[in-house]
Write an enzyme that holds these catalytic residues in place. Structure first.
Site, PDB file in Angstrom:
ATOM      1  N   ASP A 101     -24.116 -13.458 -27.439  1.00 55.42           N
ATOM      2  CA  ASP A 101     -22.721 -13.654 -27.870  1.00 55.42           C
ATOM      3  C   ASP A 101     -22.642 -13.790 -29.384  1.00 55.42           C
ATOM      4  O   ASP A 101     -22.010 -14.706 -29.909  1.00 55.42           O
ATOM      5  CB  ASP A 101     -22.138 -14.887 -27.185  1.00 55.42           C
ATOM      6  CG  ASP A 101     -20.601 -14.875 -27.176  1.00 55.42           C
ATOM      7  OD1 ASP A 101     -20.015 -13.781 -27.325  1.00 55.42           O
ATOM      8  OD2 ASP A 101     -19.995 -15.949 -27.020  1.00 55.42           O
ATOM      9  N   SER A 113     -13.808 -22.217 -24.785  1.00 55.58           N
ATOM     10  CA  SER A 113     -13.724 -21.936 -23.355  1.00 55.58           C
ATOM     11  C   SER A 113     -14.855 -22.578 -22.583  1.00 55.58           C
ATOM     12  O   SER A 113     -14.728 -22.833 -21.383  1.00 55.58           O
ATOM     13  CB  SER A 113     -13.731 -20.423 -23.127  1.00 55.58           C
ATOM     14  OG  SER A 113     -14.936 -19.860 -23.614  1.00 55.58           O
ATOM     15  N   THR A 119     -16.270 -28.661 -25.427  1.00 63.82           N
ATOM     16  CA  THR A 119     -15.760 -29.299 -26.636  1.00 63.82           C
ATOM     17  C   THR A 119     -16.922 -29.691 -27.545  1.00 63.82           C
ATOM     18  O   THR A 119     -17.947 -30.186 -27.071  1.00 63.82           O
ATOM     19  CB  THR A 119     -14.960 -30.568 -26.273  1.00 63.82           C
ATOM     20  OG1 THR A 119     -13.939 -30.220 -25.341  1.00 63.82           O
ATOM     21  CG2 THR A 119     -14.323 -31.181 -27.502  1.00 63.82           C
TER      22      THR A 119
END
Length: 413
Positions: free
Chosen positions: A130, A19, A22
């Site tokens: 995260d 998201s 790349t």
């Protein structure tokens, strides 16, 4: 097709899409690298670019054997990229998808590696924000550790923080992957180091059980469980390990261990876990209130096929999974009434292998078949008693006429 990233790097092959951007296999002055090229809309955000440059010193200074080092940050025209060490291996999510759950010794060894990496980051003032299996890489070329585990390295430091600009995510937004979000983030508080400990304890639980403690179902229900539900015990692990998990999943950030303490205590537990097989528990089914009632039918119920679940719930409706499952994004902070939940709660309770979860569709189907069976059996007994009573009161003891028997049979549901 190869493309230039700044003046020093060349990207040759796409390794994965997420998201945020790349990931490419690239080449730099010192050899192969991994290049995370952020999305064009992020690169065009001048506020984010300035924040990106401000974080450069902290990210480049983070060096540890259990951290994927950031070698360079590139800002060049429309390109905004992190250049990182290339790890020859796979991510932890891929291993979980292949094996479903790990033996306790291997799971704890991997979690200890990640805790050590977090300790170094926190000491440098960097919060990951995260931590999840997708962001843990396994070095397949290095020596094996306890339980046959590969060395684990934590990657994607700073990406969530870079995206979380004041203009992009207001006070009513949160950043993260729902299954691993600490309660204080759900409640809108600023993320501190303790959020990484909560997320890592969630990952450890998932490595042991094959599912996260509060995941499954609608993202809103997942967020509510983090705030309102207590973690359900896992059978078959030493109490010392369970108490560590519980402490690191505490709702109050101050009650959790620090990363260095967590890593030390996990390694102390490794000898008692040697040789233990993976746990034998089945994944909980979805919440009863989220499942449709099976249609009533006189025919035998069809076998209930349990739904496979993902390691993380995407927050973007209709989003398709990609090769590296990078799913962090923004979402509205639930209000107090939404976090309060219903009277029944939404806890997802582990159960013994093969046993249906109480309240689940499968459990209700089994209960319904049991009620039908008991009803038929009760009717047969009632009919037999009625016939016996009629024979006992018959004047001549002759065979019973058909009318009473027919009447008794009609009572059968």
């Amino acid at each position: 097709m190869a493309r230039k990233i700044g003046s020093r790097y060349t990207a040759h092959q796409i390794l994965g899409r997420g998201s945020a951007g790349t990931v490419w296999l690239g080449e730099g002055p010192d050899g192969p690298v991994a290049v995370k090229l952020l999305r064009e809309d992020l690169a065009s955000d001048q506020e984010l670019v300035g924040r990106f440059v401000q974080e450069r010193t902290a990210l480049l200074g983070l060096e540890h054997p259990n951290v994927v080092s950031v070698r360079d940050l590139v800002v060049d025209g429309n390109d905004l990229a992190l250049v990182m060490d290339l790890v020859r291996g796979t991510d932890l999510r891929t291993r979980l998808e292949r094996e479903r759950r790990l033996a306790p010794e291997a799971a704890v060894a991997i979690a200890a590696d990640v805790a050590d990496g977090l300790a170094a980051a926190h000491a440098a003032g960097v919060v990951h924000r995260d931590v999840k299996p997708e962001n843990v890489l396994l070095d397949m070329q290095g020596p094996l550790g306890p339980g046959g585990s590969h060395r684990a390295l934590l990657t994607d430091f700073g990406v969530a923080k870079l995206i979380d600009t004041p203009r992009r995510t207001k006070a009513t937004k949160i950043i993260g992957t729902p299954d691993y979000l600490a309660p204080e983030i759900v409640e809108g508080l600023p993320p501190r180091a303790a959020v990484d400990i909560y997320a890592l304890a969630t990952v450890l639980y998932e490595l042991l059980a094959g599912f996260t403690p509060f995941g499954g179902g609608h993202p809103g229900a997942v967020l509510r469980r983090h705030v309102t539900e207590t973690v359900v015990p896992l059978p078959g692990i030493p109490d010392e390990l369970w108490q560590l998990i519980v402490q690191c999943l505490a709702k109050a950030p101050a009650s959790r261990l620090r990363a260095s303490e967590m890593g030390t205590r996990l390694r102390e537990l490794l000898p008692m876990l040697a040789g233990m097989p993976p746990l034998d528990v089945d994944e909980p089914e979805s919440d009863p209130e989220e499942e449709p009632e099976p249609a009533a039918s006189a025919a035998p119920a069809a076998p209930v096929v349990e739904r496979a679940r993902r390691g993380a719930v995407p927050l973007v409706p209709g989003a398709k999974p990609d090769s590296n499952r990078d799913t962090h994004t923004s979402m509205r902070v639930p209000g107090p009434d939404e976090l309060a939940g219903g009277a029944r709660g939404t806890a997802r309770v582990p159960r013994a292998a093969g046993a249906p979860r109480p309240g689940s569709a499968r459990h209700r189907a089994v209960a319904r078949r049991r009620r039908i069976t008991l009803g038929v059996a009760g009717a047969v007994v009632a009919a037999a008693v009625a016939v016996g009573a009629w024979l006992a009161t018959s004047d001549d003891g002759s065979a019973a006429p058909t009318q009473p028997a027919t009447h008794a049979t009609s009572a059968t549901p």
